[in-house]
Design an enzyme around this catalytic site. Structure first.
Site, PDB file in Angstrom:
ATOM      1  N   GLY A 138      14.296  16.026  13.054  1.00  0.00           N
ATOM      2  CA  GLY A 138      13.192  15.911  14.002  1.00  0.00           C
ATOM      3  C   GLY A 138      13.603  16.383  15.375  1.00  0.00           C
ATOM      4  O   GLY A 138      14.777  16.302  15.754  1.00  0.00           O
ATOM      5  N   ASP A 163       2.242   2.712  19.214  1.00  0.00           N
ATOM      6  CA  ASP A 163       2.194   4.049  18.610  1.00  0.00           C
ATOM      7  C   ASP A 163       2.110   3.947  17.087  1.00  0.00           C
ATOM      8  O   ASP A 163       2.862   4.600  16.369  1.00  0.00           O
ATOM      9  CB  ASP A 163       3.415   4.873  19.023  1.00  0.00           C
ATOM     10  CG  ASP A 163       3.201   6.370  18.790  1.00  0.00           C
ATOM     11  OD1 ASP A 163       2.040   6.787  18.582  1.00  0.00           O
ATOM     12  OD2 ASP A 163       4.189   7.123  18.815  1.00  0.00           O
ATOM     13  N   GLY A 203      11.933  16.949  19.600  1.00  0.00           N
ATOM     14  CA  GLY A 203      10.857  16.896  20.575  1.00  0.00           C
ATOM     15  C   GLY A 203      11.387  17.234  21.951  1.00  0.00           C
ATOM     16  O   GLY A 203      12.566  17.589  22.124  1.00  0.00           O
ATOM     17  N   GLY A 204      10.528  17.104  22.947  1.00  0.00           N
ATOM     18  CA  GLY A 204      10.927  17.463  24.301  1.00  0.00           C
ATOM     19  C   GLY A 204      12.001  16.582  24.872  1.00  0.00           C
ATOM     20  O   GLY A 204      12.735  16.990  25.777  1.00  0.00           O
ATOM     21  N   PHE A 205      12.145  15.344  24.358  1.00  0.00           N
ATOM     22  CA  PHE A 205      13.105  14.407  24.919  1.00  0.00           C
ATOM     23  C   PHE A 205      14.340  14.209  24.051  1.00  0.00           C
ATOM     24  O   PHE A 205      15.236  13.479  24.422  1.00  0.00           O
ATOM     25  CB  PHE A 205      12.448  13.049  25.143  1.00  0.00           C
ATOM     26  CG  PHE A 205      11.370  13.086  26.194  1.00  0.00           C
ATOM     27  CD1 PHE A 205      11.503  13.860  27.333  1.00  0.00           C
ATOM     28  CD2 PHE A 205      10.208  12.349  26.021  1.00  0.00           C
ATOM     29  CE1 PHE A 205      10.520  13.885  28.299  1.00  0.00           C
ATOM     30  CE2 PHE A 205       9.216  12.372  26.985  1.00  0.00           C
ATOM     31  CZ  PHE A 205       9.358  13.138  28.133  1.00  0.00           C
ATOM     32  N   GLY A 206      14.386  14.822  22.877  1.00  0.00           N
ATOM     33  CA  GLY A 206      15.565  14.607  22.057  1.00  0.00           C
ATOM     34  C   GLY A 206      15.437  15.129  20.645  1.00  0.00           C
ATOM     35  O   GLY A 206      14.455  15.741  20.267  1.00  0.00           O
ATOM     36  N   LYS A 234      19.655   9.263  16.900  1.00  0.00           N
ATOM     37  CA  LYS A 234      18.665   9.765  17.848  1.00  0.00           C
ATOM     38  C   LYS A 234      19.405  10.167  19.118  1.00  0.00           C
ATOM     39  O   LYS A 234      20.076   9.341  19.732  1.00  0.00           O
ATOM     40  CB  LYS A 234      17.610   8.696  18.153  1.00  0.00           C
ATOM     41  CG  LYS A 234      16.637   8.469  17.008  1.00  0.00           C
ATOM     42  CD  LYS A 234      15.427   7.681  17.459  1.00  0.00           C
ATOM     43  CE  LYS A 234      14.377   7.608  16.368  1.00  0.00           C
ATOM     44  NZ  LYS A 234      13.149   6.935  16.844  1.00  0.00           N
ATOM     45  N   THR A 282      16.511  14.171  16.338  1.00  0.00           N
ATOM     46  CA  THR A 282      16.836  13.132  15.365  1.00  0.00           C
ATOM     47  C   THR A 282      17.590  13.782  14.213  1.00  0.00           C
ATOM     48  O   THR A 282      17.169  14.820  13.686  1.00  0.00           O
ATOM     49  CB  THR A 282      15.567  12.446  14.836  1.00  0.00           C
ATOM     50  OG1 THR A 282      14.837  11.897  15.940  1.00  0.00           O
ATOM     51  CG2 THR A 282      15.927  11.325  13.885  1.00  0.00           C
TER      52      THR A 282
END
Length: 629
Positions: free
Chosen positions: A42, A164, A44-47, A66, A49
């Site tokens: 995985g 979420d 995304g913009g922040f990290g 993560k 996985t």
């Protein structure tokens, strides 16, 4: 392969599986000298996985890494991302070891980047399940609600709002259990913060209106769960299920050959109300509507799907008074932990040999072992070989010569082992999913098995031949045979207990009263009482002849996984996901004592044949033998 964790590495996935440094950029590959990333799963913009392994343990179990970093340039985004990452670590740590929430293993910084290491949940998220299997039906939605609502209650009781909830954040493990993941957006609620407006987080399709305005409350999670349900029923984006002109949900119009009862429809409608005053306020309210209390009296059914070949029947419908009048020479309140025995993974089942000298234990997932122990010394006698997957349950034959074991999803067979040699005698094939429970008839000639494949099977022990199958409509989590061999009881995830006449194959009655799945059923030594343990945190004692509840025992704070009667019938033990074992007086229903010692949920408990010892096993990878002073 080993995957480099340097975000700027040009060839991060090209390292050998045992390399210590990246061959492309020279970065150290092991985090804290133990966690090795093997695959990016995985980003995304922040990290990112990663799927990883823990090389500090002999079995090298999988885990998830993560990694936090920032691709965005804006300082506000940097601060927000860092806060979300720290928040997830705190939330996971505070929420402890609930078996439907990933466990946090480690939280640290390395090379100026932050890392979380947490439990790997092996399975598919519900978005993947939906894409693969199509729209959910009513039964699946009810199962989802009954599985996840207690998890929400747990996190809400810890003053946490998830914020979420969506199909991608609900994973169905390979054993069927649903797990709630990704607490990065979670909010800790205080008296002051609940009145404050914060930042809007979460996926817009599934977020409650008040949360979009930065005012999430506990009912916001219920809204998101409701939206998730109608999406799974319709396979249509929630944005298209709301009619702006009518300002109302029109999700029923998108049901295709997939009817929903008025009862469930009303529950879903109330979950997704835009105004919080019209929505459910708490998990408890939803569960009460979803599982209204009902106790069905004894009624003889007409199911003839099994046939054992006898015509005898048992007497039912009498009003016998339950009495336990044995002389008690054992001080059960004095139980103490004398041996702690270790597996390298969660331990799911224990069983004493009929002479009380041997204890068998079985482990799942990565351990894949059955071990025999000397009860007096705590020494390991042997480990059975040849297991392809984890083992969910074990039980000895009445003569002690055979140990039967039930397999997990990748090897759902039943194996019969010769106890003296440790060799396999027979492999019983027929189940297609996890075998949760096994029980021998008193004469040792028949073995009964209950499975997640929604069947109960009867097997001839001598030949290994399948005698008959009871087709069920839900998971069978526990089976028990009465001491006289006349009655078969089964507990199911459908919240009911059913009794069958073993001699005629007729269903005798259905016992209703639990709010969630029934995890364990046991007959008392005199066959007058049936005990049941449930995910609803309760234990019930039933009069076998009248099918009425004698006592409901409600002192556990989490699901009850296992129950056991003492040989004299005076004591009932219950093991729970709250990490404790409780002993109860069967005659009065009073709690005698609580045994503490396990650091995670107690999966199975058994009394020794003389009643002076108690064995328990847990998710904490241990088996404990408790003994009276």
């Amino acid at each position: 392969m080993s995957h480099c964790l340097n975000p700027n590495c040009q060839k991060p996935a090209s390292n050998p599986p045992t390399a210590k440094f990246c061959q492309s950029c020279g970065t150290k590959l092991l985090l804290k000298d133990r966690y090795r990333a093997i695959k990016l799963i995985g980003q995304g913009g922040f990290g990112k996985t990663f799927l990883a392994v823990d090389e500090d343990k002999p079995s090298k179990p999988p885990c998830v890494i993560k990694q936090f970093f920032l691709e965005a340039q804006d300082t506000n985004n940097t601060q927000k991302a860092a806060e979300l990452f720290e928040r997830e670590a705190l939330r996971l740590d505070e929420l402890g070891k609930h078996n439907q929430i990933p466990e946090l293993f480690a939280h640290f910084s390395q090379d100026n980047r932050q890392y979380l290491v947490q439990e790997f949940i092996d399975g598919q998220n519900l978005a993947e399940v939906l894409a693969e299997q199509g729209a959910f039906n009513e039964g699946q939605i009810r199962d989802l609600l009954n599985s996840l609502l207690p998890v929400l209650k747990y996190i809400h009781n810890h003053s946490v709002i998830h914020r979420d909830i969506k199909p991608e954040n609900i994973i169905r493990r390979n054993d069927g259990q649903l797990v709630l993941v990704d607490f990065g957006a979670a909010k800790y609620v205080t008296v002051s913060s609940v009145r404050q407006t914060g930042t809007s987080v979460g996926s817009p399709e599934f977020v409650a209106p008040e949360q979009l305005m930065g005012k999430a409350i506990f009912a916001s999670d219920l809204y998101s769960l409701g939206i998730t349900c109608i999406y799974l029923l319709t396979q249509v984006s929630p944005l298209n299920l709301f009619d702006i002109s009518e300002y109302d949900w029109v999700w029923r119009q998108y049901l295709v050959n997939n009817p929903v009862s008025d009862e469930l429809g009303r529950i879903l409608d109330k979950l997704i109300q835009h105004t919080t005053n019209c929505r459910y306020k708490s998990v408890t309210e939803v569960l009460q509507d979803l599982n209204p209390t009902s106790v069905q009296p004894l009624s003889v059914g007409h199911s003839n799907t099994i046939s054992v070949g006898h015509s005898n029947t048992i007497s039912v419908g009498h009003s016998n008074t339950i009495s336990v009048a044995h002389s008690n020479t054992i001080n059960y309140a004095s139980f103490r932990d004398i041996h702690t025995l270790s597996h390298s993974d969660a331990v799911f089942g224990v069983a004493f040999s009929p002479d009380g000298q041997i204890l068998a234990s079985c482990s799942g997932y990565w351990d894949k072992s059955i071990k025999l122990w000397d009860v007096d010394t705590g020494q390991q006698l042997c480990t059975f070989q040849g297991l392809l997957d984890g083992v969910r349950c074990v039980t000895f034959s009445p003569d002690g010569q055979i140990l039967a074991s039930g397999g997990s999803s990748r090897d759902p067979t039943i194996k019969l082992w010769d106890v003296s040699s440790g060799q396999k005698k027979k492999i019983l094939k027929g189940h297609s999913h996890v075998v949760y429970s096994l029980a021998f008839t008193p004469d040792g000639q028949t073995l009964v098995s209950g499975s997640q494949d929604k069947t109960i099977k009867l097997w001839d022990v001598l030949t290994g031949r399948e005698l008959s199958t009871i087709k069920y409509h839900h998971w069978v989590r526990s089976v028990a045979v009465s001491q006289d061999g006349h009655i078969l009881a089964c507990g199911s995830n459908d919240q009911t207990i059913r009794l069958w006449n073993m001699l005629t194959g007729r269903q005798l009655c259905t016992l209703k009263g639990h709010f969630f799945g029934v995890s364990s059923v046991k007959f008392s030594p005199d066959d007058l009482i049936l005990a049941s343990g449930s995910d609803d945190r309760s234990v019930k004692l039933w009069n076998v002849h009248t099918a009425e509840v004698i006592y409901t025992l409600n002192r556990h704070s989490s699901a009850v996984f296992s129950i056991a009667f003492s040989p004299d019938g005076q004591i009932l033990a219950s093991g729970s996901d709250d990490d404790t074992i409780k002993l109860w007086n069967v005659m009065t229903g009073e709690e005698i004592c609580t045994l503490n010692g396990h650091s995670s949920g107690v999966n199975s408990i058994r009394f020794s044949p003389n009643g002076k010892a108690l064995a328990s096993c847990s998710w904490d990878n241990t088996v404990k033998i408790w003994q009276c002073d």
